[in-house]
Scaffold this motif. Sequence first.
Motif, mmCIF file in Angstrom:
data_model
loop_
_atom_site.group_PDB
_atom_site.id
_atom_site.type_symbol
_atom_site.label_atom_id
_atom_site.label_comp_id
_atom_site.label_asym_id
_atom_site.label_seq_id
_atom_site.Cartn_x
_atom_site.Cartn_y
_atom_site.Cartn_z
ATOM 1 N N SER A 315 -0.706 2.371 3.532
ATOM 2 C CA SER A 315 -0.108 3.484 2.798
ATOM 3 C C SER A 315 -1.124 4.030 1.805
ATOM 4 O O SER A 315 -1.422 3.393 0.796
ATOM 5 C CB SER A 315 1.159 3.037 2.056
ATOM 6 N N HIS A 317 -0.632 6.553 -0.088
ATOM 7 C CA HIS A 317 0.109 6.892 -1.299
ATOM 8 C C HIS A 317 0.239 5.687 -2.228
ATOM 9 O O HIS A 317 0.009 5.786 -3.446
ATOM 10 C CB HIS A 317 1.499 7.423 -0.925
ATOM 11 N N TYR A 320 -3.111 4.760 -3.718
ATOM 12 C CA TYR A 320 -3.444 5.741 -4.756
ATOM 13 C C TYR A 320 -2.678 5.439 -6.043
ATOM 14 O O TYR A 320 -3.242 5.464 -7.143
ATOM 15 C CB TYR A 320 -3.126 7.138 -4.233
ATOM 16 N N ARG A 321 -1.399 5.150 -5.900
ATOM 17 C CA ARG A 321 -0.588 4.833 -7.077
ATOM 18 C C ARG A 321 -1.055 3.561 -7.759
ATOM 19 O O ARG A 321 -0.912 3.410 -8.981
ATOM 20 C CB ARG A 321 0.891 4.701 -6.685
#
Length: 489
Positions: A315, A317, A320-321
């Motif tokens: 993932s 995302h 990145y988080r």
Amino acid sequence: MDVTGIHKRFGGVQALRDVSLHIAPGQVHAVLGENGAGKSTLIKVLTGVIQPDSGSITLDRPVRLHSPRAARELGITAVPQDVVLVPQLSIGRNVLLGLEGGLARKSVLSASERDLVSTALRQVGADFSASAPTASLSVPQLRLAQLARALIGTGHTVVLDEPTAALSAADADHLLSRLEALRDDGKAIVYVSHRLSEVFRLADVVTVLRNGQAVGRFERSSFDRATIVELMTKHTSPPQSSPVLESGPVLLSVDGLSSPGRFSDVSFSVAGHRILGIAGVQGSGQGQLLAAIAGQGTYSSGTVRVAGSPVPQGSVHRAYRAGMALVPADRRGAGIVGGMSIQRNLALPARADRSTRRFGFRGLRAEARLARGYVRDFGVWCRDVRQSAGTLSGGNQQKVSLARALASDPTVLLIDEPTQGVDVGAKAEIRALLRQAAGQDRCVVVAASEFEDLIGLADEILVMRAGRVVARLDGHATSYREILHHALP
């Protein structure tokens, strides 16, 4: 085929200088050299992708290879390093793509087309049919299909660029066996590879390129690994070492990461203020490793942690988080949005300066102020921040790509091939920017097949070969030759 006195310049860079080769039928002529030596440019000249500034190519007469089609019509075919096929078509239609007549059907091969492709597939030892869906085939099978395409027609010379880079040892051995059979059938083969073990098995002649020049030619009876490695090595002063900062807490931990066929059992940790280099020749797995860490791929075992917290795989995302940012090697295709302005590229990251967004709307003045700051600090040469990022030089595109990643204020910065295709001045600037980035309470991981990028920059260098870490070196004390010794198969 005789290649005589080839010169090629790109702007201020002399890519090839007076290169000559004799490529004989029934022989494998290997071309060796480190990254930037001129191998790719030479391949493009031989296959009609680019034209030389001067020099000649002679078959039974002098010829001008003004396009890949012209080269193919004269009997010269290429197997590129990257597997680029249309997954929606059958493998047979892919093999014939661009070679069909005007009435060819997209979905079904005619009887004559099927016979032609089937014969070529049998010649390369393929175990799949011409009607097989391309999307269902493995990378080794696709590589054999590329080789089969090179055999269709009356071609006498096959040019291969790193053909085994993405293959396992068993699949590479099978491909080499097929190439030996083609050589025995009288084909002339130009073989470009970093894998000396393959070259020593396959080649009848070796030419070594360095800095765009042919610096050595060896017949099979005189192959010597030490001499060839010595000739491949650039005789340049090592880059100036960066100052070593006091390390902070561990920010990135990778433990036992494995993905069959890509990388195996990779473990390391990187503290704040530190730069880890991962060195390897093309196809060693370092780029795929970074992509998996950044959530762009999955792995069969192992864990990734940022500041002690596990990061779920697969993932982008979530990675990145967690505080990761990846600058990919393909800066034009994935590192920047070429059709957008520099300003818009730098305002894209979700973690970019919040002043550029108000109540869901863009703050154009704030965007411009942010972009001008990065352009100034990163030394980006441009007309203004409204210039399209895709029109910048390679070095300036790389700076914008790096600035875009740092605009998201990551804890972990991952960067793949940071100076690929940029000039010496831009390389020094990018090295300084990476050291500056590491000094801002983050860690940096740099994967590179150009080893000079890492020497004196990275605090520690891991050397990968065939997907495994084979050496751990002090980045401030090691040498180019020591890295190369571990990196070559």
